[in-house]
Design an enzyme around this catalytic site. Structure first.
Site, short mmCIF file in Angstrom:
data_model
loop_
_atom_site.label_atom_id
_atom_site.label_comp_id
_atom_site.label_asym_id
_atom_site.label_seq_id
_atom_site.Cartn_x
_atom_site.Cartn_y
_atom_site.Cartn_z
N SER A 13 0.82 -1.21 0.00
CA SER A 13 0.00 0.00 0.00
C SER A 13 0.85 1.26 0.00
O SER A 13 0.38 2.33 -0.36
CB SER A 13 -0.87 0.01 1.26
OG SER A 13 -0.02 -0.08 2.40
N TYR A 44 -4.11 0.71 4.05
CA TYR A 44 -4.96 -0.47 3.87
C TYR A 44 -5.55 -0.92 5.21
O TYR A 44 -6.64 -1.49 5.24
CB TYR A 44 -4.12 -1.62 3.28
CG TYR A 44 -4.10 -1.66 1.77
CD1 TYR A 44 -4.56 -0.60 0.99
CD2 TYR A 44 -3.63 -2.80 1.10
CE1 TYR A 44 -4.53 -0.66 -0.39
CE2 TYR A 44 -3.61 -2.87 -0.28
CZ TYR A 44 -4.05 -1.80 -1.03
OH TYR A 44 -4.03 -1.87 -2.40
N CYS A 76 2.84 -7.09 1.97
CA CYS A 76 1.87 -6.37 2.78
C CYS A 76 1.04 -7.41 3.52
O CYS A 76 0.38 -8.24 2.88
CB CYS A 76 0.98 -5.51 1.89
SG CYS A 76 -0.36 -4.70 2.77
N ASN A 77 1.10 -7.37 4.83
CA ASN A 77 0.34 -8.34 5.64
C ASN A 77 -1.16 -8.12 5.49
O ASN A 77 -1.93 -9.07 5.44
CB ASN A 77 0.71 -8.22 7.12
CG ASN A 77 2.13 -8.64 7.40
OD1 ASN A 77 2.37 -9.71 7.92
ND2 ASN A 77 3.09 -7.81 7.05
N THR A 78 -1.57 -6.86 5.44
CA THR A 78 -2.99 -6.54 5.37
C THR A 78 -3.58 -7.09 4.07
O THR A 78 -4.71 -7.60 4.05
CB THR A 78 -3.20 -5.02 5.47
OG1 THR A 78 -2.42 -4.53 6.57
CG2 THR A 78 -4.65 -4.66 5.68
N CYS A 190 3.36 -6.06 10.01
CA CYS A 190 3.11 -5.06 8.95
C CYS A 190 4.48 -4.71 8.38
O CYS A 190 5.41 -4.41 9.15
CB CYS A 190 2.44 -3.83 9.54
SG CYS A 190 2.39 -2.40 8.43
N THR A 191 4.59 -4.77 7.08
CA THR A 191 5.92 -4.59 6.46
C THR A 191 6.49 -3.19 6.68
O THR A 191 7.71 -3.01 6.68
CB THR A 191 5.85 -4.88 4.95
OG1 THR A 191 4.76 -4.14 4.38
CG2 THR A 191 5.63 -6.36 4.70
N HIS A 192 5.61 -2.21 6.89
CA HIS A 192 6.11 -0.86 7.15
C HIS A 192 7.07 -0.80 8.33
O HIS A 192 7.98 0.02 8.38
CB HIS A 192 4.94 0.08 7.44
CG HIS A 192 4.31 0.67 6.23
ND1 HIS A 192 3.55 -0.06 5.35
CD2 HIS A 192 4.34 1.94 5.74
CE1 HIS A 192 3.12 0.74 4.38
NE2 HIS A 192 3.59 1.96 4.59
N1 LIG Z 1 2.38 -2.50 4.81
C1 LIG Z 1 1.05 -2.93 5.13
C2 LIG Z 1 0.07 -2.02 5.78
C3 LIG Z 1 0.11 -0.55 5.89
C4 LIG Z 1 -1.27 0.06 5.64
O1 LIG Z 1 -2.10 0.16 6.56
O2 LIG Z 1 -1.52 0.38 4.47
C5 LIG Z 1 1.08 -4.25 5.89
O3 LIG Z 1 2.06 -4.98 5.85
O4 LIG Z 1 0.12 -4.62 6.51
#
Ligand SMILES: N[C@H](CCC(=O)O)C(=O)O
Length: 277
Positions: A13, A44, A76-78, A190-192
Site C-alpha cells: 500500500s 490499507y 503487505c500483511n494486510t 506489517c511490512t512498514h
Molecule cells: N504494509 C502494510 C500495511 C500498511 C497500511 O495500513 O496500508 C502491511 O504490511 O500490513
C-alpha cells in the site's frame, strides 16, 4: 538459468514493501525489481475488506500485464491475510505472501508470551487466530492493531524526525495489556515496521527479540525463482508505480534512489486501460 535476467514485482500500500526490496537487492543485486504501491488507498489497515480484495486483485493483475514479472511478492500483511487466494487464482505466476511471524515467534519465545504489532485490519483477521492456533497454541499472543505505526514508518522512510510520543503510545498499548510484562518476542505484522525497528527496540520498556520477516520473505521468493524454467531475459530498468503522488515529493524521490529506483510514475493510466480478470 541463473537469476540474472529475472524480474519480480513487489506490491504494498505504501513504502512497507521496500524492506523486502532491500533484502532482495542485497541477496541478488542483478534481479530486476519492480514496485507497485497503492498509495491512493493507503492505509490499507483502515479500509473495508470487500473494497480491498477486489482492488488488490485488479491492481496486481494490471501490473502483471504491464510488467510480466516472473514472480509477485505481496509485501503487505494486510493484503496477504485477505487476498492471497484471490490473487493466486487470477495470475499464472508464483505469488509470495507476507504474513505475521507468529510461527517464528512461537519457536523463539522463552516466556511463551509473544507480541504482535500489525494494522487494525490484520489484528482482527481470522488468519491471525489460525496462525496462533496452528503454530503457537502454547503461547499467549498479545496483539496490538496500531493505527499510527505505518504513518510513522512512512515518515522514517522519508528521513523525517520521529514523533516519539506517538511511538510510545503504540508501544504502551501492547505492553499494558494483561500479560504484557511477560512478552519477550515481538513479531512485525506489517511490512512498514521494518523502517521503525531501531526506534521500536530503543523505546520498548523491556528486552525484546524483534522478528522482521522481510529477509525471510526475500529468501523464499529467490528460492522459488531459482526453480522456475528459463524465459526471455528481462533487460529493462526497474519500474516504480504509485496510484497517487507521494507526500513530500522531493524527500520521496531522494529516498527511492537509495533503493536504486531512478524515478516513480503514476500507475492509473495502465490500471484503467487494463481489463480486470
Ligand atoms: N504494509 C502494510 C500495511 C500498511 C497500511 O495500513 O496500508 C502491511 O504490511 O500490513
Amino acid at each position: 538459468m541463473g537469476l540474472m535476467h529475472q524480474s519480480c514485482l513487489v506490491f504494498d500500500s505504501g513504502i512497507g514493501g521496500m524492506g523486502v526490496v532491500q533484502a532482495l537487492q542485497s541477496l541478488k543485486p542483478e534481479l530486476v525489481i519492480d514496485y507497485l504501491a497503492d498509495t491512493a488507498l493507503y492505509p490499507y489497515g483502515e479500509q473495508p475488506d470487500d473494497l480491498l480484495i477486489e482492488r488488490i486483485v485488479r491492481l496486481i493483475h494490471a501490473a502483471y500485464q504491464q510488467l510480466k514479472p516472473d514472480i509477485v511478492v505481496i509485501a503487505c500483511n494486510t493484503a496477504s491475510t485477505l487476498a492471497l487466494p484471490a490473487v493466486r487464482a487470477a495470475l499464472p505466476v508464483p505469488i509470495i505472501g507476507c504474513v505475521p511471524p507468529i510461527r517464528w515467534a512461537g519457536r523463539v519465545s522463552k516466556t511463551r508470551t509473544i507480541g504482535l504489532f500489525s494494522t487494525s485490519a490484520t489484528a482482527r483477521r481470522p488468519y491471525v487466530q489460525q496462525l496462533h492456533a496452528d503454530f503457537a497454541a502454547d503461547c499467549r499472543l498479545i496483539v496490538h492493531g496500531a493505527r499510527q505505526l505505518a504513518d510513522l514508518a512512512e515518515q522514517a522512510f522519508l528521513g523525517k524526525t520521529l514523533n516519539v510520543d506517538a511511538l510510545q503510545a503504540e508501544l504502551s498499548a501492547l505492553f499494558a495489556q494483561p500479560g504484557g510484562t511477560q512478552i519477550d518476542t515481538i513479531g512485525l505484522g506489517c511490512t512498514h515496521y521494518t523502517f521503525l525497528l531501531p526506534e521500536l527496540a530503543s523505546y520498548a520498556p523491556q528486552a525484546i527479540t524483534w522478528l522482521d520477516p522481510a529477509p525471510a520473505v526475500a529468501r523464499h521468493a529467490l528460492t522459488i525463482l531459482e526453480e522456475l524454467s528459463a524465459r526471455a531475459p528481462c533487460e529493462r530498468l526497474a519500474a516504480l508505480y504509485l496510484t497517487a503522488p507521494p507526500q513530500g515529493e522531493a524527500d520521496f524521490s531522494q529516498a527511492i534512489r537509495r533503493l536504486r529506483f531512478e524515478k516513480w510514475d503514476m500507475f492509473e493510466t495502465h490500471f484503467l486501460n487494463t481489463q480486470s480478470p
